[in-house]
Design a protein around this motif. Structure first.
Motif, PDB file in Angstrom:
ATOM      1  N   TRP A  21      -6.505   1.236   4.883  1.00 36.23           N
ATOM      2  CA  TRP A  21      -5.382   1.151   5.818  1.00 36.23           C
ATOM      3  C   TRP A  21      -4.682  -0.208   5.709  1.00 36.23           C
ATOM      4  O   TRP A  21      -3.463  -0.288   5.657  1.00 36.23           O
ATOM      5  CB  TRP A  21      -5.909   1.376   7.221  1.00 36.23           C
ATOM      6  CG  TRP A  21      -4.866   1.547   8.290  1.00 36.23           C
ATOM      7  CD1 TRP A  21      -3.510   1.635   8.138  1.00 36.23           C
ATOM      8  CD2 TRP A  21      -5.110   1.639   9.682  1.00 36.23           C
ATOM      9  NE1 TRP A  21      -2.902   1.778   9.344  1.00 36.23           N
ATOM     10  CE2 TRP A  21      -3.864   1.786  10.319  1.00 36.23           C
ATOM     11  CE3 TRP A  21      -6.253   1.612  10.454  1.00 36.23           C
ATOM     12  CZ2 TRP A  21      -3.741   1.894  11.688  1.00 36.23           C
ATOM     13  CZ3 TRP A  21      -6.126   1.735  11.832  1.00 36.23           C
ATOM     14  CH2 TRP A  21      -4.895   1.878  12.431  1.00 36.23           C
ATOM     15  N   LEU A  22      -5.469  -1.281   5.647  1.00 36.70           N
ATOM     16  CA  LEU A  22      -4.894  -2.611   5.525  1.00 36.70           C
ATOM     17  C   LEU A  22      -4.163  -2.783   4.194  1.00 36.70           C
ATOM     18  O   LEU A  22      -3.060  -3.324   4.152  1.00 36.70           O
ATOM     19  CB  LEU A  22      -5.981  -3.682   5.676  1.00 36.70           C
ATOM     20  CG  LEU A  22      -5.534  -5.131   5.526  1.00 36.70           C
ATOM     21  CD1 LEU A  22      -4.492  -5.488   6.580  1.00 36.70           C
ATOM     22  CD2 LEU A  22      -6.734  -6.067   5.616  1.00 36.70           C
ATOM     23  N   ALA A  23      -4.766  -2.310   3.115  1.00 37.63           N
ATOM     24  CA  ALA A  23      -4.128  -2.446   1.800  1.00 37.63           C
ATOM     25  C   ALA A  23      -2.803  -1.688   1.757  1.00 37.63           C
ATOM     26  O   ALA A  23      -1.794  -2.214   1.266  1.00 37.63           O
ATOM     27  CB  ALA A  23      -5.063  -1.944   0.703  1.00 37.63           C
ATOM     28  N   VAL A  24      -2.782  -0.475   2.294  1.00 43.44           N
ATOM     29  CA  VAL A  24      -1.541   0.306   2.312  1.00 43.44           C
ATOM     30  C   VAL A  24      -0.492  -0.398   3.166  1.00 43.44           C
ATOM     31  O   VAL A  24       0.680  -0.496   2.785  1.00 43.44           O
ATOM     32  CB  VAL A  24      -1.812   1.735   2.824  1.00 43.44           C
ATOM     33  CG1 VAL A  24      -0.517   2.479   3.133  1.00 43.44           C
ATOM     34  CG2 VAL A  24      -2.629   2.505   1.802  1.00 43.44           C
ATOM     35  N   ASP A  25      -0.893  -0.915   4.320  1.00 42.86           N
ATOM     36  CA  ASP A  25       0.046  -1.616   5.193  1.00 42.86           C
ATOM     37  C   ASP A  25       0.638  -2.844   4.507  1.00 42.86           C
ATOM     38  O   ASP A  25       1.847  -3.075   4.565  1.00 42.86           O
ATOM     39  CB  ASP A  25      -0.652  -2.019   6.491  1.00 42.86           C
ATOM     40  CG  ASP A  25       0.282  -2.731   7.444  1.00 42.86           C
ATOM     41  OD1 ASP A  25       1.370  -2.181   7.743  1.00 42.86           O
ATOM     42  OD2 ASP A  25      -0.070  -3.848   7.884  1.00 42.86           O
ATOM     43  N   VAL A  26      -0.203  -3.622   3.838  1.00 42.42           N
ATOM     44  CA  VAL A  26       0.282  -4.828   3.157  1.00 42.42           C
ATOM     45  C   VAL A  26       1.212  -4.465   2.018  1.00 42.42           C
ATOM     46  O   VAL A  26       2.262  -5.090   1.831  1.00 42.42           O
ATOM     47  CB  VAL A  26      -0.906  -5.690   2.659  1.00 42.42           C
ATOM     48  CG1 VAL A  26      -0.431  -6.809   1.756  1.00 42.42           C
ATOM     49  CG2 VAL A  26      -1.682  -6.244   3.834  1.00 42.42           C
ATOM     50  N   LEU A  27       0.866  -3.435   1.251  1.00 40.26           N
ATOM     51  CA  LEU A  27       1.707  -3.032   0.132  1.00 40.26           C
ATOM     52  C   LEU A  27       3.044  -2.451   0.598  1.00 40.26           C
ATOM     53  O   LEU A  27       4.026  -2.488  -0.138  1.00 40.26           O
ATOM     54  CB  LEU A  27       0.969  -2.029  -0.753  1.00 40.26           C
ATOM     55  CG  LEU A  27      -0.217  -2.623  -1.520  1.00 40.26           C
ATOM     56  CD1 LEU A  27      -0.981  -1.539  -2.241  1.00 40.26           C
ATOM     57  CD2 LEU A  27       0.246  -3.712  -2.482  1.00 40.26           C
ATOM     58  N   ARG A  28       3.098  -1.937   1.811  1.00 36.93           N
ATOM     59  CA  ARG A  28       4.355  -1.438   2.376  1.00 36.93           C
ATOM     60  C   ARG A  28       5.189  -2.553   3.007  1.00 36.93           C
ATOM     61  O   ARG A  28       6.251  -2.298   3.543  1.00 36.93           O
ATOM     62  CB  ARG A  28       4.080  -0.379   3.427  1.00 36.93           C
ATOM     63  CG  ARG A  28       3.627   0.929   2.863  1.00 36.93           C
ATOM     64  CD  ARG A  28       3.472   1.940   3.961  1.00 36.93           C
ATOM     65  NE  ARG A  28       3.194   3.251   3.436  1.00 36.93           N
ATOM     66  CZ  ARG A  28       2.910   4.295   4.177  1.00 36.93           C
ATOM     67  NH1 ARG A  28       2.879   4.181   5.489  1.00 36.93           N
ATOM     68  NH2 ARG A  28       2.656   5.448   3.620  1.00 36.93           N
ATOM     69  N   GLY A  29       4.663  -3.777   2.988  1.00 39.57           N
ATOM     70  CA  GLY A  29       5.433  -4.896   3.512  1.00 39.57           C
ATOM     71  C   GLY A  29       4.938  -5.438   4.836  1.00 39.57           C
ATOM     72  O   GLY A  29       5.537  -6.353   5.393  1.00 39.57           O
ATOM     73  N   GLY A  30       3.868  -4.897   5.374  1.00 44.98           N
ATOM     74  CA  GLY A  30       3.317  -5.387   6.632  1.00 44.98           C
ATOM     75  C   GLY A  30       2.700  -6.763   6.448  1.00 44.98           C
ATOM     76  O   GLY A  30       2.157  -7.087   5.400  1.00 44.98           O
ATOM     77  N   ARG A  31       2.824  -7.586   7.468  1.00 41.60           N
ATOM     78  CA  ARG A  31       2.259  -8.933   7.412  1.00 41.60           C
ATOM     79  C   ARG A  31       1.607  -9.238   8.732  1.00 41.60           C
ATOM     80  O   ARG A  31       2.114  -8.885   9.785  1.00 41.60           O
ATOM     81  CB  ARG A  31       3.348  -9.968   7.162  1.00 41.60           C
ATOM     82  CG  ARG A  31       4.027  -9.779   5.812  1.00 41.60           C
ATOM     83  CD  ARG A  31       4.929 -10.898   5.553  1.00 41.60           C
ATOM     84  NE  ARG A  31       4.115 -12.088   5.314  1.00 41.60           N
ATOM     85  CZ  ARG A  31       4.453 -13.053   4.513  1.00 41.60           C
ATOM     86  NH1 ARG A  31       5.572 -12.993   3.885  1.00 41.60           N
ATOM     87  NH2 ARG A  31       3.689 -14.100   4.348  1.00 41.60           N
TER      88      ARG A  31
END
Length: 167
Positions: free
Chosen positions: A63-73
């Motif tokens: 979940w964290l990896a997908v969020d970061v790759l989508r631009g989440g910070r």
């Protein structure tokens, strides 16, 4: 700068996602190594919680990896009411570390009640309390209560040390 480096810039959370995934994998592997025979009285067994923890760790990593790759910070630490520009207060940190190390070194020799009382009293002293007698009484009460709480409530035997026949 290469295209990959440019794409990953500012995405240090991916390292944390990888760490979560590695810990989840380790917990999962360790859970598979548990040997627990099936019991009619306990159909869930001792492997259920490690499998659940591993699954949650792996899900959080993905979940964290997908969020970061989508631009989440992640938000920068605001520090609540702590001044982040203020240096570390070593007069507090060093005595706390010393008290924890003393507990590690003394727990087998002196037992939990004495080493725990030293740990509790030393911690409040390091954090600034100067009510020595009251703090000592509370520390002894806490260490005795935790000793019997673990022994009677959980069936976990903490070392009695030099108070072996007394407790």
């Amino acid at each position: 700068m290469s295209e990959t480096a440019t794409r990953l810039q500012g995405r240090s959370e991916l390292g944390f996602a990888a760490l979560l995934g590695a810990v989840g994998g380790l917990v999962l592997w360790d859970a598979t190594q548990l040997s627990a025979p099936y019991s009619q009285s306990d159909p869930v067994g001792p492997r259920t919680v490690p499998y659940l923890v591993a699954a949650l760790l792996l899900a959080c990593a993905v979940w964290l990896a997908v969020d970061v790759l989508r631009g989440g910070r992640g938000e920068a630490e605001g520090g609540e009411d702590v001044d982040l520009d203020h240096p570390t207060e070593w007069r507090t940190v060093v005595p706390l570390v010393a008290v924890f190390l003393a507990n590690i070194l003394l727990i087998d020799r002196l037992g939990w009640v004495i080493s725990g009382a030293i740990l509790f009293w030393g911690s409040v002293w390091a954090l600034g309390s100067r009510h020595y007698v009251r703090d000592a009484l509370v520390a002894v009460a806490l260490s005795v209560l935790t000793f019997y709480g673990f022994y009677l409530g959980l069936g976990i035997y903490l070392p009695a040390g030099i108070l072996e026949g007394v407790l």
